[in-house]
Scaffold this motif. Structure first.
Motif, PDB file in Angstrom:
ATOM      1  N   UNK A 116     -43.646  43.184  -2.758  1.00 47.46           N
ATOM      2  CA  UNK A 116     -43.849  42.136  -1.756  1.00 47.46           C
ATOM      3  C   UNK A 116     -43.361  40.762  -2.219  1.00 47.46           C
ATOM      4  N   UNK A 117     -42.726  40.682  -3.381  1.00 49.96           N
ATOM      5  CA  UNK A 117     -42.269  39.386  -3.880  1.00 49.96           C
ATOM      6  C   UNK A 117     -41.170  38.807  -2.997  1.00 49.96           C
ATOM      7  N   UNK A 118     -41.164  37.489  -2.903  1.00 50.93           N
ATOM      8  CA  UNK A 118     -40.012  36.819  -2.296  1.00 50.93           C
ATOM      9  C   UNK A 118     -38.826  36.959  -3.238  1.00 50.93           C
ATOM     10  N   UNK A 119     -37.616  36.706  -2.729  1.00 50.46           N
ATOM     11  CA  UNK A 119     -36.410  36.929  -3.527  1.00 50.46           C
ATOM     12  C   UNK A 119     -36.382  36.071  -4.792  1.00 50.46           C
ATOM     13  N   UNK A 120     -36.859  34.821  -4.692  1.00 47.09           N
ATOM     14  CA  UNK A 120     -36.843  33.946  -5.870  1.00 47.09           C
ATOM     15  C   UNK A 120     -37.801  34.464  -6.942  1.00 47.09           C
ATOM     16  N   UNK A 121     -38.986  34.890  -6.538  1.00 44.77           N
ATOM     17  CA  UNK A 121     -39.946  35.433  -7.500  1.00 44.77           C
ATOM     18  C   UNK A 121     -39.428  36.717  -8.124  1.00 44.77           C
ATOM     19  N   UNK A 122     -38.790  37.558  -7.314  1.00 45.74           N
ATOM     20  CA  UNK A 122     -38.230  38.795  -7.845  1.00 45.74           C
ATOM     21  C   UNK A 122     -37.145  38.508  -8.868  1.00 45.74           C
ATOM     22  N   UNK A 123     -36.285  37.521  -8.565  1.00 50.74           N
ATOM     23  CA  UNK A 123     -35.241  37.142  -9.518  1.00 50.74           C
ATOM     24  C   UNK A 123     -35.842  36.610 -10.809  1.00 50.74           C
ATOM     25  N   UNK A 124     -36.938  35.853 -10.694  1.00 42.25           N
ATOM     26  CA  UNK A 124     -37.611  35.318 -11.872  1.00 42.25           C
ATOM     27  C   UNK A 124     -38.134  36.446 -12.762  1.00 42.25           C
ATOM     28  N   UNK A 125     -38.795  37.414 -12.164  1.00 41.06           N
ATOM     29  CA  UNK A 125     -39.322  38.532 -12.948  1.00 41.06           C
ATOM     30  C   UNK A 125     -38.181  39.292 -13.616  1.00 41.06           C
ATOM     31  N   UNK A 126     -37.103  39.489 -12.892  1.00 39.27           N
ATOM     32  CA  UNK A 126     -35.962  40.198 -13.456  1.00 39.27           C
ATOM     33  C   UNK A 126     -35.374  39.443 -14.641  1.00 39.27           C
ATOM     34  N   UNK A 127     -35.242  38.127 -14.513  1.00 36.86           N
ATOM     35  CA  UNK A 127     -34.689  37.329 -15.612  1.00 36.86           C
ATOM     36  C   UNK A 127     -35.621  37.321 -16.824  1.00 36.86           C
ATOM     37  N   UNK A 128     -36.924  37.293 -16.595  1.00 37.24           N
ATOM     38  CA  UNK A 128     -37.867  37.365 -17.717  1.00 37.24           C
ATOM     39  C   UNK A 128     -37.743  38.697 -18.441  1.00 37.24           C
ATOM     40  N   UNK A 129     -37.496  39.771 -17.690  1.00 36.14           N
ATOM     41  CA  UNK A 129     -37.292  41.075 -18.322  1.00 36.14           C
ATOM     42  C   UNK A 129     -36.008  41.096 -19.138  1.00 36.14           C
ATOM     43  N   UNK A 130     -34.949  40.458 -18.608  1.00 33.85           N
ATOM     44  CA  UNK A 130     -33.685  40.391 -19.347  1.00 33.85           C
ATOM     45  C   UNK A 130     -33.851  39.556 -20.609  1.00 33.85           C
ATOM     46  N   UNK A 131     -34.558  38.448 -20.477  1.00 37.93           N
ATOM     47  CA  UNK A 131     -34.761  37.545 -21.604  1.00 37.93           C
ATOM     48  C   UNK A 131     -35.547  38.213 -22.727  1.00 37.93           C
ATOM     49  N   UNK A 132     -36.607  38.946 -22.371  1.00 40.21           N
ATOM     50  CA  UNK A 132     -37.334  39.745 -23.346  1.00 40.21           C
ATOM     51  C   UNK A 132     -38.382  39.024 -24.162  1.00 40.21           C
ATOM     52  N   UNK A 133     -38.625  37.730 -23.914  1.00 40.34           N
ATOM     53  CA  UNK A 133     -39.628  37.022 -24.713  1.00 40.34           C
ATOM     54  C   UNK A 133     -41.032  37.179 -24.133  1.00 40.34           C
ATOM     55  N   UNK A 134     -41.144  37.479 -22.858  1.00 38.95           N
ATOM     56  CA  UNK A 134     -42.436  37.653 -22.195  1.00 38.95           C
ATOM     57  C   UNK A 134     -42.681  39.140 -21.945  1.00 38.95           C
ATOM     58  N   UNK A 135     -43.806  39.630 -22.431  1.00 41.83           N
ATOM     59  CA  UNK A 135     -44.163  41.023 -22.120  1.00 41.83           C
ATOM     60  C   UNK A 135     -44.618  41.088 -20.668  1.00 41.83           C
TER      61      UNK A 135
END
Length: 600
Positions: A116-135
């Motif tokens: 149910x995330x908005x597109x900006x929130x979804x992109x944020x979660x995806x980038x955090x996963x790519x970055x790898x510093x936040x579990x």
């Protein structure tokens, strides 16, 4: 007011049920441990997927209990607001780059309902996963549209993925019993599980409706409660059945209602409008079988359609229902054939289940065979319930009386076990009995009485020969075959016998673990082969506390004797219940003391 555990579990039939306890969390031990390990230091996190209502959010809450983390959740209301899911964590007018920087220092971030995330929130979660510093612990519902960034996370390429299956029946049963606050009959548990289709939210709503409307009634002669009759059309149930209730075209609604009132039998395809059927099939509302018949695709839809139909419409459609007698006879013949072939794998039995659900009389000839089939599968409480259904129609039926006696005794509800299914003398069978009666000697640890007597080349004979040789690997192979054939109790017993036969300690431990897992699925089975088996899975402290609890000591008395806190004792008991597959201390005496009974 409830004053004791016994009062809470066994209210007088004329009194209302006690207030429902908080909805418990049961099962999912392996999944909890996997979530904890995935979120440990140095791990990237986890994506948990599964169908609606499978318990993702509750699983995460239990696995993270006491853990410091940041939380966000998608909602329908915030889908059009950039970073709406993270409004509590981010300042206003933030861009993606800045949001990634601000949340990059968070140790653990839980994102619920990520679909149910908005597109900006979804992109944020995806980038955090790519970055790898936040579990990250990302929870996503299957089968619904999701932003592209979330869909890419769901593949498991960036983060490990745990795909939750619906809670199985053996784990749903203790959950429902604990939530109801009283013991529920096995056929009622099965009906609730089947209607909910693994949706725990629907399960809770349905159980709450049964309690509030007084639809749970005491089983005569047993300390159990059951549900018979129509499904209560609560708002939540109507919402789940919206795909069929919302079909406003008269021709489609007529077909759906006809299928609903035809249950338990399907209708021939050529008896319905083919164009309408094709539309409904394309929307996943009906299922066409290879035999040229069609039925509703979801178990819940028929009961809800019948419950919401007007009285005159229901009378018209009920009058057109086909006779189910021949179909019930066919079910009985199929069950009897499986018993004769030593193959009791689950098979569809919609007519028998419909009779029970509707509160219709169940012919004793069917009930006794169905009870025996369930008993051989290790479903002992279900076997007793089917036998009671037959006795309700014919109180003196000998086959149903026998099945009730055997199943209740094997599940620990009686003090002694009745005789076997056929006569056994000291040197073997005196006549030509049922092979299962000869096989009782194998289950009792006396295989020499059955070797050469059981039908050759059968799995029961192979079990006798393997036990006579004390061949651990052969007993493991026999247990595998018994399990494949649906004979779960026999498979558990063969595994337990293999524990004692194995010379390799590692193989013995593996056999014990598998025996305990199988025994948990057998509805509290109590047989000599299983005696003392489960306690081997406990820690030394848990065994000590369980032994005292089984002797009747309260938590406080145990705490005083062992110099522990009452809370520590309670925690150890809870852990023991989970490992033993028990719902309360009422099951503990058997687990500590070997039963002095014989299987049948």
């Amino acid at each position: 007011m409830t004053t004791s555990v016994r009062d809470a579990r066994s209210p007088h039939p004329s009194r209302p049920l006690p207030l429902a306890p908080p909805w418990p969390f049961t099962g999912r031990e392996e999944e909890q441990e996997l979530v904890r390990r995935s979120l440990a230091a140095g791990r990237p996190g986890l994506v948990v997927t599964g169908p609606a209502g499978c318990g993702r959010t509750r699983l995460a809450a239990e696995a993270l209990r006491g853990t410091d983390c940041a939380r966000a959740a998608g909602t329908p209301e915030a889908r059009d607001t950039p970073f709406g899911a993270f409004a509590a964590l981010l300042p206003g007018d933030v861009g993606l780059h800045r949001a990634v920087h601000l949340l990059g220092g968070v140790r653990l971030l839980v994102v619920d309902d990520a679909q149910l995330l908005d597109d900006a929130s979804a992109a944020l979660v995806h980038q955090l996963a790519v970055q790898g510093r936040t579990r990250l612990l990302v929870l996503v519902t299957d089968g619904v549209p999701a932003p592209g960034a979330v869909a890419r996370l769901r593949t498991g390429d960036l983060l490990p993925r745990l795909a939750l299956e619906p809670l199985p029946a053996e784990e749903t049963a203790p959950l429902l019993t604990a939530a109801a606050g009283v013991p529920l009959e096995a056929l009622t548990l099965d009906r609730l599980h089947r209607l909910a289709g693994g949706d725990l939210r629907l399960l809770r709503d349905l159980l709450d409706a049964l309690r509030e409307r007084g639809l749970l009634t005491r089983v005569p002669g047993a300390d159990e409660w059951r549900w018979r009759g129509p499904v209560p059309p609560t708002p939540a149930l109507r919402e789940r059945a919206a795909p069929v209730l919302a079909r406003t075209r008269p021709d489609e609604r007529e077909v759906l209602d006809r299928l609903a009132f035809a249950e338990p039998l399907p209708l021939p395809v050529d008896a319905l409008d083919l164009d309408v059927l094709e539309r409904l099939e394309a929307d996943g509302l009906v299922h066409a079988g290879e035999d040229g018949t069609v039925r509703l695709a979801r178990p819940l839809h028929g009961p809800v359609l019948r419950a919401t139909a007007g009285r005159l419409r229901a009378r018209r459609l009920s009058g057109a229902r086909a006779r189910y007698g021949p179909a019930l006879d066919a079910e009985r013949a199929a069950l009897a054939d499986g018993i004769a072939r030593t193959d009791v794998r689950a098979r569809p039995t919609p007519v028998g289940e419909w009779l029970v659900a509707e509160g219709e009389p169940v012919p004793p000839a069917y009930a006794s065979v169905r009870a025996r089939f369930a008993r051989l599968r290790g479903e002992l409480r279900a076997a007793a319930a089917w036998a009671r259904e037959g006795l309700a129609a014919a109180p003196d039926d000998p086959a149903c009386r026998h099945e009730l006696a055997v199943s209740t005794a094997q599940s620990g509800d009686a003090g002694s076990m009745p005789g076997p299914d056929g006569p056994l003398g000291p040197d073997g069978p005196r006549t030509a009995p049922d092979p299962y009666a000869v096989y009782d000697a194998v289950r009792l640890g006396a295989p020499e009485r059955a070797v050469g007597v059981l039908p050759p080349d059968g799995v029961l004979a192979r079990h006798a020969e393997a036990l006579a040789r004390a061949d651990g690997p052969a007993l493991d192979r026999v247990a595998d075959e018994l399990e494949d054939r649906g004979l779960l109790l026999f498979a558990a017993e063969a595994r337990a016998q293999a524990v004692r036969a194995h010379r390799d300690p590692g193989a013995a431990r593996t056999a014990r673990t598998r025996a305990v897992a199988l025994a948990r699925r057998c509805q509290g089975a109590r047989t000599p082969a299983l005696s003392g088996l489960a306690l081997g899975e406990l820690t030394a402290r848990q065994r000590q506390i369980v032994t005292l609890a089984a002797a009747g000591l309260s938590n406080r008395q145990i705490a005083e004797r062992l110099t522990l806190s009452v809370r520590t004792v309670g925690n150890h008991l809870y852990g023991a219940y989970t490992r033993l597959g028990a719902s309360d201390r009422g099951a503990l005496p058997w687990l500590v003391e070997a039963p002095q009974t014989q299987p049948a």
